[in-house]
Every structure is written in C-alpha cells, then in structure tokens.
Scaffold this active site. Structure first.
Site, short mmCIF file in Angstrom:
data_model
loop_
_atom_site.label_atom_id
_atom_site.label_comp_id
_atom_site.label_asym_id
_atom_site.label_seq_id
_atom_site.Cartn_x
_atom_site.Cartn_y
_atom_site.Cartn_z
CG ASP A 127 -1.69 1.23 1.44
OD1 ASP A 127 -2.33 1.69 0.48
OD2 ASP A 127 -1.64 1.78 2.56
CG ASP A 176 -1.65 7.70 0.58
OD1 ASP A 176 -1.75 8.92 0.69
OD2 ASP A 176 -1.51 7.13 -0.51
CG ASP A 225 -2.18 2.45 6.46
OD1 ASP A 225 -2.31 2.19 5.24
OD2 ASP A 225 -2.60 3.50 6.99
#
Length: 267
Positions: free
Chosen positions: A37, A39, A215
């Site tokens: 991922d 961000d 996240d």
C-alpha cells in the site's frame, strides 16, 4: 536471478520473524512477491492527500528492490494509478490503483473499469460538499471519489449521511468504502485482495510467497487473500485486534528501513 514459474505458492518459514524475512528476501528473492500500500505504509500520512511527500531515496530503493525480485513488486493502493506514477516518477511499477479498479501489469498493459453516467453525476454533486461543510475535502479519483474529513472529524456524521445518499444515487455496481477519516465510493467489482490475486496469476508473481504491507481497513482484503495463500501479511501502525495481518511494523519509516536493509544485505 530467475523467476519462479511454479503453479503453487511455496510455504513460508514457520513463525517467520521480520528479521528472518529480511534475510530470506535478500538471499532468496525468487521465492517472494511483495505488495505495498502507499499512504500510511510506504509514505507517512498527511493532513490532506496532496500533502503526502516521498522521502529522498525511496523511489530508487523501490526500483532496486523490484530489480532484486525480478519485477515481482507491485503497489496496491486507493490512489489513482496516474497519481501514484507522479509520486514515484521516473520509475513505473505494476500498480493496482483505486483498490484494483485499474491495474497495470508488468508489461505496461492497463485494465480499468469505466464509470457509469450515474456515478459521474454523483461526483459532480459531491464536488459541492465543501460549500456546506468547510474543511471537508473531495478527491476525484476518476473511477472513484473520496471524501476526506481528517481536518474536521466532528463532521463525520454529516459526511456519512451525504455519502449514504450519494451511494444510493450511484446505482448498482458501486459500494461505499470506509478508511481512515475518509469515505469513498468505488466500483464493487474490485478490492485489493482481488487485485493481488490477479497479479499472483501472472509472471513474475506466480508461484511466489506473497508478502503484503498495509495500514488501513482497505488492506484487509489483501491480508485475507495473502493469509489464504500461505503468505505473510504485515500491518503498519499501532497494535490492533481488528486486523487480519499476522505481523506488524510500527510505522512507514520501519517499512522503508526494511527495504533499505534488504538492499544492503543482498549486495
């Protein structure tokens, strides 16, 4: 280095620690496929999506790691593919953008879903939302649209109601995705798990142990898929019981340090 072309995913080492994983990727890169991922995982979160910055050296480190893996590295993100490219210019990686709504393969071919007329109308209507709720940010992603309220968390209920109305108007084929201080309308035919699974059916990813880093709640589909395939799922952030990830790194800097350490060990 050669690409693994077997049809089954190899089993990872039992109870593999992060340190052991670093050593294994450095010494046996043909066994692994890495999925990141962006961000909150590779990059630190910022108050607004456009305020995200790429640390010096990270883009070149990703390119070097991709080379080490014979190309078996992909970015799987909620960002639009075109925007992700600007972040990591001049290098171009396989990227699943908009949670897999658009996906670029290693050879450069891009597959994407086309938006409906109803969805385009919804995007136009949502663009005026900041007029009623100052501080709210509407991000037009092309095939998806996101409303961020990180700067005005007290407006979460108002944003939620506006997005529930919007998803009803978008019609079939779309769903509401929740993230960290953001709500997004996107095609319901794509998620990060499906995007990762599609990569694992293609060279050079096929036959390798998938390792996924994420996240947010949008990464849970990716973790679920990786776990089912005997891979390694790594959550970035504080300890939580609400993730399917089986391992953890504390923050994006720890991910960047892991990448740099793999590159040092393989020299």
């Amino acid at each position: 280095m050669t690409n693994a072309q077997t049809t089954e995913i190899s089993e990872p080492l039992p109870r593999e620690t992060i340190a052991n994983l670093i050593a294994a990727i450095a010494s046996q890169p043909e066994r692994y496929a890495l999925f990141f991922d962006i961000d909150g995982t590779l990059l630190d979160l910022a108050e607004t999506p456009d305020a995200i910055t790429v640390p010096n050296g990270l883009t070149d480190d990703l390119k070097a790691l991709s080379h080490h893996l014979d190309g078996a590295l992909a970015l799987v993100t909620g960002r639009a593919l075109s925007y992700a490219d600007t972040l990591f210019f001049p290098h171009r990686f396989p990227i699943a953008g908009l949670h897999g709504t658009e996906r670029r393969m290693l050879d450069g071919q891009i597959i994407r879903a086309e938006p409906t007329a109803e969805f385009l109308d919804v995007k136009q209507r949502l663009a005026t939302l900041p007029e009623s709720f100052p501080g709210v940010l509407v991000e037009d992603k092309g095939g998806a649209v996101a409303v961020h309220f990180r700067q005005v968390p007290e407006l979460a209920d108002h944003v939620g109601e506006a997005m529930r109305v919007a998803i009803a108007k978008a019609g079939p084929g779309y769903e509401l995705q929740r993230g960290k201080m953001v709500l997004e309308i996107r095609p319901d035919s794509a998620d990060k798990g499906r995007a990762l699974d599609a990569y694992l059916a293609e060279a050079p990813f096929a036959g390798r142990i998938p390792v996924a880093f994420g996240d947010d709640v949008t990464d849970e589909a990716m973790f679920k898929l990786v776990n089912a395939k005997g891979g390694i799922s790594i959550h970035i952030g504080a300890p939580t019981d609400s993730t399917l990830a089986r391992k953890r790194l504390s923050k994006p800097q720890a991910v960047r340090d892991m990448i740099a350490t793999i590159l040092r060990k393989q020299l």
